[in-house]
Design an enzyme around this catalytic site. Structure first.
Site, PDB file in Angstrom:
ATOM      1  N   SER A   1      80.287  20.189  66.630  1.00 13.21           N
ATOM      2  CA  SER A   1      79.023  20.850  66.379  1.00 13.21           C
ATOM      3  C   SER A   1      78.280  21.150  67.679  1.00 13.21           C
ATOM      4  O   SER A   1      78.810  21.804  68.560  1.00 13.21           O
ATOM      5  CB  SER A   1      78.208  19.960  65.444  1.00 13.21           C
TER       6      SER A   1
ATOM      7  N   ASP B   1      81.973  26.739  56.977  1.00 14.32           N
ATOM      8  CA  ASP B   1      81.133  25.723  57.615  1.00 14.32           C
ATOM      9  C   ASP B   1      79.666  26.110  57.439  1.00 14.32           C
ATOM     10  O   ASP B   1      79.260  27.222  57.770  1.00 14.32           O
ATOM     11  CB  ASP B   1      81.474  25.642  59.107  1.00 14.32           C
TER      12      ASP B   1
ATOM     13  N   HIS C   1      81.552  20.812  57.273  1.00 11.70           N
ATOM     14  CA  HIS C   1      81.200  20.977  58.684  1.00 11.70           C
ATOM     15  C   HIS C   1      82.239  20.299  59.568  1.00 11.70           C
ATOM     16  O   HIS C   1      82.459  19.098  59.450  1.00 11.70           O
ATOM     17  CB  HIS C   1      79.820  20.366  58.921  1.00 11.70           C
TER      18      HIS C   1
END
Length: 556
Positions: A264, A497, A525
């Site tokens: 991320s 995502d 995610h």
């Protein structure tokens, strides 16, 4: 999700970060914490412009690499020896690393960063399983779970050092550093716990001028609290500075090149490192990639669309169930029902029972929205979300949705918050100029955000107003990262995502000259360690042998 709502804990800033680490065992957090950028995270780290090609860039500015020779004024930092010791968690060692507060003025003081590691477990079987020719230790593997604001040390100690494949742990020392301003590394603080609870309940869908003023006042109070409690640090928690800190750590660990897995926001941190130090790039995995070329508003809108995509997947699954609280018609109807439920909570919040300290909390629209978004990060949370919505919509019990929201904000049962959301906002507001200049600016953008997500668009647009009132001017701007000359870099994207839309992974892979794009066709995610054998074997082989796919690869 990246929210402009930080949470308020007031962790001790004085003293040795390692001693603080000894006092507090890492809290186990959900994967929903991987990313928060600019607004509600990017929901802020928390949030694109529709119709834009996924590989296109919004800027021609390219990040320049730093000089390859270590500046003499930084020699003492690069030459430091880490003093490892036990830190209260079996099998782990901890140390404190020093870095300059201001890289432009290295003599202006230091920041102390908490570092932890778990030594390689050894053994030849693990290495040969992935085709590795050499046995034994390969060096250090630095991990970062995202945020910004997520504790890398907590992630290492609660998950990575045991959750990563044994064949990887056998060959690498697993290492983490809490970035400056985060958790154990001189944490940014802004509000106390009571103030933070009030902040998380602020209405982010204002209906009139009075409510708009209340929202703006809440953001201003938050910003003022950060300036009061963490003023000197606020101008020096940028991603560029955190990436430079990682290079000092690489040197202190004795590694010639950096091996790294970032999830991320951790992909932005890793890509920034590659842009600054392309000759020191080893094996980099950037999972759930971000696009550094986007301005904050476009980023926030992209993430808004990402959460809508994730919600549509959840809704399609939910309406197949005979007891779906959002009905059994279709996903579009489910979205309308959820939006109506949020509107009902805006008028009349629900009771939440005994959820901790007597702070008078109820489940209003803001907390319920956060709870739903928290469940979008991982499809294994969908059954829990269905139950929580059923309890709230049918039984008028908001406690389960509140629990999801509390997990997102990292609020413990005693009512205390980690500094995740403080650090999240501080980093985001320093990295990019704000999405909006005024509430009027937000109102003009609402149709665009609501088109991106009929369910979440309004709230996420208003959540992006937080950096408007930030006391420290942004030092970063949108830019491309090419990292010319770097070894192959693995960029990973998941097609549905919610927090880091797939187009970002395609865009970053198009920028990095040595990128190899690995696509996971699925929900949730990030992709590594989420159940795809194809993804895991590809990444494990890369980490253990350096072999990356020659061309883009797709996995299910």
């Amino acid at each position: 999700m990246e929210t402009s709502h930080p949470r308020a804990s007031t962790p001790a800033r004085a003293g040795d970060p390692d001693r603080h680490l000894e006092r507090q065992r890492p809290r186990a957090r959900t994967r929903a914490r991987h990313l928060r950028r600019g607004s509600l995270s990017l929901l802020a780290v928390g949030l694109l412009i529709s119709g834009c090609s996924s590989a296109s860039s919004s800027t021609d500015v390219v990040m320049d690499e730093l000089p390859r020779a270590t500046p003499k004024e930084l020699a003492s930092y690069y030459g430091q020896k880490l003093r490892w010791r036990g830190c209260g968690v079996p099998g782990f060692q901890c140390a404190t690393m020093k870095a300059p507060l201001d890289y432009d003025k290295p003599d202006a003081g230091d920041v102390k960063l908490a570092v932890s590691r778990k030594r390689a477990t050894g053994g030849s079987k693990a290495g040969t399983e992935a085709g590795a020719k050499a046995e034994g230790r390969l060096g250090s593997l630095l991990v970062n779970p995202g945020g910004p604001g997520g504790s890398a040390v907590g992630y290492l100690q609660s998950f990575a050092a045991l959750g990563y494949p044994e064949k990887v742990r056998a060959r690498y020392d697993m290492v983490a550093v809490d970035p400056r301003g985060v958790a154990r590394s001189e944490p940014v603080t802004c509000l106390d716990d009571r103030e933070m609870s009030a902040y998380t309940q602020t209405d982010t869908t204002p209906d009139d001028r009075r409510e708009t003023g209340q929202l703006a006042a809440s953001y201003k109070k938050f910003a003022a609290g950060c300036e009061k409690r963490s003023g000197k640090l606020l101008g020096h928690v940028s991603t560029v500075e955190a990436a430079r800190d990682m290079d000092i750590l690489r040197a202190a660990l004795g590694d010639k090149k950096l091996t790294y897995v970032g999830a991320s926001y951790g992909t932005f941190l890793g890509a920034t490192y590659a842009g600054l130090f392309p000759d020191r790039v080893g094996r980099l995995v950037l999972d759930g990639a971000m696009d550094p070329s986007l301005p904050a508003r476009r980023m926030n809108r992209d993430q808004t669309a990402g959460f809508e995509t994730a919600f549509q997947s959840f809704a399609k699954d939910c309406v197949r169930q005979p007891d779906c609280p959002l009905g059994t018609k279709n996903a579009a109807d489910a979205g309308k029902r959820l939006k109506g439920f949020f509107a009902d909570l805006d008028r009349a919040p629900l009771s939440v029972g005994d959820t901790g300290p007597a702070d008078g909390r109820k489940l209003g629209e803001a907390l319920a929205t956060t709870g739903v978004i928290a469940a979008m990060y991982d499809e294994t949370s969908w059954p829990q979300l269905r139950d929580a919505l059923a309890a709230a919509m049918k039984d008028k019990d908001g406690s389960m949705l509140l629990a999801l929201s509390d997990s997102y904000y990292e609020r413990d049962g005693d009512g205390s918050y980690s500094n995740l959301m403080f650090a999240n906002t501080a980093v985001n507001c320093l990295d990019l100029p704000p999405s909006f200049t005024s509430p009027e600016d937000v109102r003009k953008a609402l149709p665009d955000f609501e088109k991106a997500s009929p369910v979440f668009g309004e709230g996420l647009a208003w959540s992006a107003l937080n950096c408007t009132y930030w006391p420290t001017k942004a030092t970063g701007k949108p830019h491309r990262i090419e990292a010319e000359g770097a070894d192959p870099i693995m960029v990973v994207g998941t097609t549905r995502d919610p927090a880091t839309p797939y187009r970002w992974a395609k865009a970053l892979a198009a920028q990095l000259t040595s990128a190899r794009l690995l696509t996971y066709e699925g929900d949730g995610h990030t992709a590594y360690g989420r159940g795809s054998r194809c993804v895991d074997e590809t990444i494990n082989t890369y980490l253990l042998t350096g072999r990356a796919p020659k061309n883009a690869k797709r996995c299910t």
